[in-house]
Motif scaffolding. Sequence first.
Motif, short mmCIF file in Angstrom:
data_model
loop_
_atom_site.label_atom_id
_atom_site.label_comp_id
_atom_site.label_asym_id
_atom_site.label_seq_id
_atom_site.Cartn_x
_atom_site.Cartn_y
_atom_site.Cartn_z
N HIS A 95 0.83 -1.21 0.00
CA HIS A 95 0.00 0.00 0.00
C HIS A 95 0.86 1.26 0.00
O HIS A 95 0.53 2.26 -0.65
N SER A 140 0.87 4.29 -2.69
CA SER A 140 0.77 5.72 -2.35
C SER A 140 1.82 6.54 -3.09
O SER A 140 1.57 7.68 -3.48
N GLY A 188 -5.37 4.77 -0.72
CA GLY A 188 -4.01 5.23 -1.01
C GLY A 188 -3.74 5.77 -2.40
O GLY A 188 -2.65 6.27 -2.65
N PHE A 189 -4.70 5.67 -3.31
CA PHE A 189 -4.49 6.19 -4.66
C PHE A 189 -5.82 6.67 -5.21
O PHE A 189 -6.81 5.93 -5.19
N GLN A 217 0.91 7.89 -6.56
CA GLN A 217 0.03 9.05 -6.69
C GLN A 217 0.72 10.19 -7.44
O GLN A 217 0.11 10.89 -8.24
N ASN A 233 -4.36 5.62 5.39
CA ASN A 233 -4.81 6.39 4.22
C ASN A 233 -5.35 5.49 3.11
O ASN A 233 -5.33 5.86 1.94
N TYR A 234 -5.81 4.28 3.48
CA TYR A 234 -6.42 3.37 2.51
C TYR A 234 -7.57 4.09 1.78
O TYR A 234 -8.32 4.83 2.42
N LYS A 272 -4.12 -1.23 -6.69
CA LYS A 272 -5.19 -0.79 -5.77
C LYS A 272 -6.29 -1.84 -5.69
O LYS A 272 -6.81 -2.16 -4.61
#
Length: 332
Positions: free
Chosen positions: A142, A146, A292-293, A149, A289-290, A165
């Motif tokens: 994960h 991130s 994450g994208f 991004q 922050n799931y 993801k």
Amino acid sequence: MSDKEEFGKIRQIVDSDEYPEERNFADKVVKKFNRTRNLFYIVIIAESFYLYQVGKLFPENIMLEFVIVIAIPVICFMYLGQRNAMRRELNRYIFRECRPDIAISRYLSFVSRIINKQVAWNAVQYNLGCALYRYGRIGKAHACLSLMQESCETANSMMLAEHLKLLIALYYKDYDTVISCAEEANTLYPKAVHNIWIKKIYGDMQRAGDYAKCCKNNDYAQASSILQNTNERPLDEVTRNYYLFLTARELHDFEKIETYRDYVRRHAGTTWYGQAVEDGFVPEDKPENYPGFYVASEKLNKPRKVDRSRFKYFLIGVLIALLLYFLPRLLW
């Protein structure tokens, strides 16, 4: 951001002590590739210089020109052959075989040896993320997602991020996110360059989206039917049997539960699927922050045609071409 800084971010996620360098692979495969690539550049530049200046700095020589015409495809063939051989050695443990621990070590060795060359960081982040995911290091996978991004601008790179993801969402049985990823892949795919891998992950994502819709509606019999087609790659077959195991468990089909469980146990290697079919398996907690994208709708509908991080290599090529052409004239 420099390549060393980008690699530093990877090192913060992946502990090199846990994944020691594969020296045999690095010395035999990566070094050979680097030498072939350097030879490729030298030959192309030298031959281009000669062809630019023939009749000016150099007298015309039909035999030499014939040798050059032969040498260019030969060196291109050598370079492409060595590049494909290295890719096979890298990717077979990430995407084919069930040994993601080897994949992580090999990939770190590879990146550390090309750090001052052309590095596509979104591909590095994706490949390492996939290897970490298969190894059961979901939080670290994960973290790689991130990083994507910022590095993903083209349709192809965003497809990679959406695939990683989706895999993580499947792990958490977050079917809404799986369906969303499949839908966003539908938007991106017509804008992407349709190489073999993009075609494969697009098909996998659509199948996963259909599977998620069935699971969301508690239609596990239909979910099982979606997974009936066998796969060529061992890792894909282990994955398929794991999700067949889950559907059989929901349908209380005890005979099939044991059949699929036994297959996964025997073939899972070092992937997390082998642990997941055992009683009492507890998945990792979702990262803070799931998922994450995220892709803004404008970026999704109008991705960049070319990754801006690759512009510098294009400019270097243009500069070399100009120097080959004008420098002798300036010095003459």
